[in-house]
Write a protein that holds these residues in place. Structure first.
Motif, mmCIF file in Angstrom:
data_model
loop_
_atom_site.group_PDB
_atom_site.id
_atom_site.type_symbol
_atom_site.label_atom_id
_atom_site.label_comp_id
_atom_site.label_asym_id
_atom_site.label_seq_id
_atom_site.Cartn_x
_atom_site.Cartn_y
_atom_site.Cartn_z
ATOM 1 N N ASN A 175 8.824 -67.887 -45.612
ATOM 2 C CA ASN A 175 7.683 -68.285 -44.796
ATOM 3 C C ASN A 175 8.047 -68.090 -43.324
ATOM 4 O O ASN A 175 8.768 -68.909 -42.763
ATOM 5 N N PRO A 176 7.626 -66.982 -42.687
ATOM 6 C CA PRO A 176 8.043 -66.719 -41.315
ATOM 7 C C PRO A 176 7.580 -67.829 -40.371
ATOM 8 O O PRO A 176 6.523 -68.412 -40.587
ATOM 9 N N PRO A 177 8.407 -68.181 -39.374
ATOM 10 C CA PRO A 177 9.628 -67.499 -38.933
ATOM 11 C C PRO A 177 10.912 -68.055 -39.550
ATOM 12 O O PRO A 177 11.986 -67.843 -39.004
ATOM 13 N N HIS A 178 10.805 -68.799 -40.659
ATOM 14 C CA HIS A 178 11.995 -69.402 -41.267
ATOM 15 C C HIS A 178 13.073 -68.362 -41.576
ATOM 16 O O HIS A 178 12.772 -67.211 -41.882
ATOM 17 N N GLY A 179 14.325 -68.816 -41.564
ATOM 18 C CA GLY A 179 15.429 -67.936 -41.894
ATOM 19 C C GLY A 179 15.687 -67.834 -43.387
ATOM 20 O O GLY A 179 16.288 -66.861 -43.850
ATOM 21 N N ALA A 180 15.223 -68.842 -44.163
ATOM 22 C CA ALA A 180 15.494 -68.826 -45.602
ATOM 23 C C ALA A 180 14.555 -69.776 -46.329
ATOM 24 O O ALA A 180 13.949 -70.664 -45.717
#
Length: 426
Positions: free
Chosen positions: A361-366
């Protein structure tokens, strides 16, 4: 004088909305700050307040109407000295100033001149006073630069460079509605393919359009890679049962998901370089562990964010998660409750899914995909065969933000905490 009340942009991704309910009627006298209507955005049902005082002249959009574009006239307001007749005639005319509306996010804000009178709604003034904000330093997004509720609520955020991490991702906010067709095939082309077959056409609402746009953007632009591990849950299940007995008198019942949230939050603190988001041309490393958790609702999903999850007890996380999930299902979450975070959890194990790969789920990294805990044969520490409750987990990682070794370190910490749950209480 009569002016138009326009459909506001109440969330960063909102292009159109549903006028769910009018709380005023024609002829009602309204005051600045009074709630006029309830409006459904792509994610939530939100209240819409008046900016100016006057009398409701003509309601132009009936309640229950969906697909109302932002900045469409929904009613007219008669200011002092005006009349209902003037309001009806004025309705089709495009009035330059907006009378009662929280201006669209992208609208330019008028600066407050040095020493000039500050124009703000009573509600905005009250919120500013509670927060100790200086209104002369707040830019208004209302008509004529007037300061409204959304301006002072947003003013609590950090300065612009840091605030990139909290709002919904810019690419999605700017995504046009047509992005909801991820295959690129036009509706007419697809419908012709099935012209001789029976089907029911289901129009996309705002939420499904947003989900389609976000997932398309995520899969097309984020270089995903996947890390998989299994977790033995027997120690956690026994520990959970013991804790729940002690919490029973308080009406608290911890779930496995509560432990997963806590483990992820603690792991992000243990591996701070993985507690990060992608910000277009840079990486933002966050200090708090703000963990988003996917919640399925009718027609879509929310990812409410548990902020500072590493600092909260399991019982606090459990209560907060139950509250957020309950309000998510009735679309009562405010934007700040489902925007932001650096990491997400999607748990389909509670639905019986054994394992899966989640989309970041942008901008998440993971994002961590959690499967079901199943009884499986395992090799015990003494080398003998035994049976254990095993849960599959897959970490989807944005390679621009987190490299393989770093992702492995994060997932390893999550597994270790879940297999040694008492460490989460330290």
């Amino acid at each position: 004088m009569a002016v138009e009340i326009l459909m506001p942009a109440l969330s960063p991704t909102m292009e159109e909305g549903t006028l769910a309910k009018w709380l005023v009627k024609e002829g009602d006298v309204v005051k600045s700050g009074q709630i006029l209507a309830e409006i459904e955005t792509d994610k939530a049902t939100m209240e819409f307040e008046a900016v100016d005082e006057g009398t409701i002249g003509k309601i132009l959009v009936a309640e229950g109407t969906s697909g109302v574009k932002v900045n469409t006239a929904i009613a007219t307001l008669i200011e002092e000295g005006g009349s209902a007749e003037v309001a009806v005639k004025a309705a089709p005319v495009a009035a330059a100033p907006v009378a009662v509306v929280a201006a669209p996010v992208a609208a330019p804000k008028a600066p407050v001149a040095q020493g000039a009178r500050v124009f703000a709604s009573p509600l905005a003034r009250r919120i500013a006073a509670e927060k100790g904000l200086d209104l002369t330093k707040v830019q208004g997004s209302g008509p004529h630069g007037r300061i409204v509720r959304s301006d002072v609520e947003g003013a609590k955020a950090a300065p612009a460079p840091v605030a990139i991490a909290a709002p919904a991702p810019a690419p999605v906010a700017a995504a046009p509605a047509k992005a909801a067709m991820p295959t690129g095939m036009a509706a007419e082309t697809v419908m012709k393919m099935y012209a001789d077959r029976a089907y029911t056409e289901v129009p996309l609402d705002g939420m499904r359009r947003t989900i389609a746009a976000r997932l398309t953007e995520a899969k097309q632009t984020i270089p995903h890679f996947y890390l998989r591990r299994e977790v033995r849950l027997d120690a956690l299940m026994a520990f959970r049962e013991q804790l729940n007995k002690g919490l029973e008198a308080r009406g608290v019942k911890l779930s496995v998901n509560d432990f997963i949230i806590k483990a992820c939050a603690a792991a992000l603190q243990a591996v701070p370089n993985a507690n990060a988001v992608w910000a277009g041309d840079r990486i933002l490393k966050l200090k708090p562990s703000d963990v988003a958790v996917a919640v399925a609702i009718e027609g879509g999903l929310f990812t409410p964010v548990l902020k500072d999850a590493d600092k909260k007890t399991l019982s606090t996380l459990s209560a907060e998660m139950k509250d957020l999930a309950s309000r998510a299902k009735t679309k009562k979450l405010a934007p700040h409750e489902y925007q932001g975070g650096s990491f997400a959890i999607s748990n389909l194990g509670m639905m019986g899914v054994e394992n899966f790969d989640a989309v970041i789920n942008p901008p998440h990294g993971a994002i961590l995909a959690v499967g079901a805990g199943l009884k499986k044969p395992v090799v015990l520490k003494d080398g003998t065969l035994g049976v254990a409750t095993v849960m599959s987990m897959t970490l989807s990682v944005d390679h621009r933000v987190i490299d393989g070794a770093l992702g492995d370190e994060l997932l390893k910490h999550i597994v270790e905490l879940l297999e040694n749950p008492m460490a989460m209480l330290a």
